[in-house]
Design a protein around this motif. Structure first.
Motif, PDB file in Angstrom:
ATOM      1  N   VAL A   1      48.730  62.565  52.623  1.00 18.56           N
ATOM      2  CA  VAL A   1      48.283  62.523  50.952  1.00 18.56           C
ATOM      3  C   VAL A   1      47.604  60.611  51.237  1.00 18.56           C
ATOM      4  CG1 VAL A   1      49.426  60.871  49.436  1.00 18.56           C
ATOM      5  CG2 VAL A   1      50.767  62.714  50.412  1.00 18.56           C
ATOM      6  N   LYS A   2      46.869  60.570  50.273  1.00 16.28           N
ATOM      7  CA  LYS A   2      45.973  59.543  50.331  1.00 16.28           C
ATOM      8  C   LYS A   2      46.858  58.119  49.737  1.00 16.28           C
ATOM      9  CE  LYS A   2      41.032  61.255  49.033  1.00 16.28           C
ATOM     10  NZ  LYS A   2      40.352  61.181  48.402  1.00 16.28           N
ATOM     11  N   PRO A   3      46.967  57.072  49.668  1.00 18.48           N
ATOM     12  CA  PRO A   3      47.590  56.165  49.399  1.00 18.48           C
ATOM     13  C   PRO A   3      47.117  55.723  47.693  1.00 18.48           C
ATOM     14  CG  PRO A   3      47.264  55.096  51.803  1.00 18.48           C
ATOM     15  CD  PRO A   3      46.051  56.461  51.436  1.00 18.48           C
ATOM     16  N   ILE A   4      48.430  54.876  47.240  1.00 19.44           N
ATOM     17  CA  ILE A   4      47.634  54.219  45.819  1.00 19.44           C
ATOM     18  C   ILE A   4      47.609  52.825  46.547  1.00 19.44           C
ATOM     19  CG2 ILE A   4      50.125  54.111  44.825  1.00 19.44           C
ATOM     20  CD1 ILE A   4      49.337  54.715  41.853  1.00 19.44           C
ATOM     21  N   GLU A   5      46.187  52.460  44.932  1.00 20.96           N
ATOM     22  CA  GLU A   5      46.089  51.570  45.475  1.00 20.96           C
ATOM     23  C   GLU A   5      46.652  50.106  44.729  1.00 20.96           C
ATOM     24  OE1 GLU A   5      42.083  47.532  44.628  1.00 20.96           O
ATOM     25  OE2 GLU A   5      41.484  49.886  43.755  1.00 20.96           O
ATOM     26  N   ARG A   6      47.121  48.813  45.058  1.00 20.78           N
ATOM     27  CA  ARG A   6      48.615  47.748  44.654  1.00 20.78           C
ATOM     28  C   ARG A   6      47.707  47.519  43.846  1.00 20.78           C
ATOM     29  NH1 ARG A   6      49.517  47.928  49.918  1.00 20.78           N
ATOM     30  NH2 ARG A   6      49.115  45.989  50.755  1.00 20.78           N
ATOM     31  N   GLY A   7      47.991  47.054  42.392  1.00 22.62           N
ATOM     32  CA  GLY A   7      47.454  46.039  41.548  1.00 22.62           C
ATOM     33  C   GLY A   7      48.441  45.090  41.399  1.00 22.62           C
ATOM     34  N   SER A   8      48.797  44.684  39.876  1.00 20.78           N
ATOM     35  CA  SER A   8      49.633  43.551  39.346  1.00 20.78           C
ATOM     36  C   SER A   8      50.604  43.602  37.708  1.00 20.78           C
ATOM     37  CB  SER A   8      48.851  42.142  39.582  1.00 20.78           C
ATOM     38  OG  SER A   8      49.363  41.178  39.206  1.00 20.78           O
ATOM     39  N   ALA A   9      51.618  43.489  38.249  1.00 15.33           N
ATOM     40  CA  ALA A   9      52.359  43.346  36.780  1.00 15.33           C
ATOM     41  C   ALA A   9      52.060  42.521  36.068  1.00 15.33           C
ATOM     42  CB  ALA A   9      53.984  43.559  37.178  1.00 15.33           C
ATOM     43  N   GLY A  10      51.092  41.500  36.714  1.00 19.83           N
ATOM     44  CA  GLY A  10      51.079  40.126  36.162  1.00 19.83           C
ATOM     45  C   GLY A  10      49.859  40.013  34.631  1.00 19.83           C
ATOM     46  N   PRO A  11      49.588  40.923  34.675  1.00 16.21           N
ATOM     47  CA  PRO A  11      48.384  41.676  33.158  1.00 16.21           C
ATOM     48  C   PRO A  11      49.015  41.910  32.455  1.00 16.21           C
ATOM     49  CG  PRO A  11      46.674  42.086  35.069  1.00 16.21           C
ATOM     50  CD  PRO A  11      48.528  41.808  36.022  1.00 16.21           C
ATOM     51  N   ILE A  12      49.993  43.274  32.733  1.00 10.50           N
ATOM     52  CA  ILE A  12      50.350  43.907  32.008  1.00 10.50           C
ATOM     53  C   ILE A  12      51.603  43.165  31.012  1.00 10.50           C
ATOM     54  CG2 ILE A  12      52.172  45.848  31.937  1.00 10.50           C
ATOM     55  CD1 ILE A  12      51.650  46.325  34.595  1.00 10.50           C
ATOM     56  N   ARG A  13      51.167  43.862  29.659  1.00 12.97           N
ATOM     57  CA  ARG A  13      51.462  42.790  28.369  1.00 12.97           C
ATOM     58  C   ARG A  13      52.730  43.884  27.638  1.00 12.97           C
ATOM     59  NH1 ARG A  13      46.146  43.450  27.727  1.00 12.97           N
ATOM     60  NH2 ARG A  13      46.831  44.976  25.558  1.00 12.97           N
ATOM     61  N   VAL A  14      53.394  43.505  27.008  1.00 12.10           N
ATOM     62  CA  VAL A  14      54.375  43.873  26.064  1.00 12.10           C
ATOM     63  C   VAL A  14      54.126  44.454  25.016  1.00 12.10           C
ATOM     64  CG1 VAL A  14      56.442  43.187  24.597  1.00 12.10           C
ATOM     65  CG2 VAL A  14      56.412  41.781  26.837  1.00 12.10           C
ATOM     66  N   GLY A  15      54.845  45.654  24.644  1.00 13.50           N
ATOM     67  CA  GLY A  15      53.745  46.918  24.084  1.00 13.50           C
ATOM     68  C   GLY A  15      52.730  47.810  24.903  1.00 13.50           C
TER      69      GLY A  15
END
Length: 239
Positions: free
Chosen positions: A111-125
């Protein structure tokens, strides 16, 4: 948490590949089924059970990230990919402060690993994908309805957790995949929220940002450097 059986989300609840600017199926393939067996005399056996099932997310060539309560005191772990490949696993690390657990596969998952991102930019909604093992059939298009502190009765505190709805029935270790196709959080709990019209069920997820400062030490020593103070956790989330 719902058992792993032959079931599927209705088509209208699943994410559609054309709605996302990344390879949806490739991202979903990074989520594996995790089954753990725990000795009957283990401290957590009476609380969490001796047979636990949930999800793990392949984040490295030989590294699977999950939620720690699935693997606490596990004597046997099995990992299964969307393509049916099965491999044993061993507990590599568990961090009580964040709830993250790491499993080392004992065989090739392919399985190819998924890249890790950030929860910071994710907005409510914002719309996100909550993915359990099983590809599109077990992937849910959800909405982030809150980002706030979470405090559990077992002294588990997060400075800023993500809350999404509708609820995924196999939330433990599920992957929150953002609009950029990267891993943003790991599923931890089923929650009920009061709203004006009544209550809704959703999921609480742990931001992947909290893993970055402790990952190397977890891999090397099996645990993160303690203690995790509020300042350290806040810095991981907000920089």
């Amino acid at each position: 948490m719902a058992e792993q059986k032959d079931w599927a989300f209705p088509a209208e609840l699943r994410p559609k590949p054309e709605d996302w600017r990344f390879d949806l199926d490739r991202a979903l393939d990074a989520v594996v089924l995790l089954r753990a067996e725990i000795p009957e005399d283990a401290f957590t056996a009476s609380i969490l059970g001796t047979e636990r099932a949930g999800n793990g997310v392949v984040i490295g060539e030989n590294l699977v990230l999950t939620i720690g309560y699935l693997i606490t005191e596990a004597s046997v772990i099995w990992l299964t990919t969307n393509k049916g490949t099965v491999a044993g696993g061993t507990v590599l690390a568990y961090d009580q402060a964040t709830g993250f657990g790491l499993v080392q596969p004992l065989g090739k998952l392919g399985v190819k690993p998924i890249e890790r991102g950030s929860a910071g930019p994710i907005r409510v909604g914002e719309n996100v994908v909550i993915a359990g093992h099983g590809g599109r059939a077990h992937a849910l298009k959800a909405t982030v309805f809150a980002k706030r502190e979470f405090a559990g009765y077992w002294e588990y505190v997060l400075d800023e957790a993500l809350f999404t709805a509708p609820a995924h029935p196999q939330w433990g270790g599920a992957a929150l995949i953002g609009a950029d196709g990267r891993l943003a959080a790991i599923g931890s709990l089923l929650v009920q929220e009061k709203i004006d019209a009544g209550t809704i069920q959703g999921n609480m997820l742990v931001p992947i940002d909290l893993l970055e400062p402790i990952l190397d030490q977890m891999v090397k020593t099996g645990r993160a450097k303690a203690p995790h103070g509020p300042e350290e956790l806040s810095k991981a989330l907000h920089g």
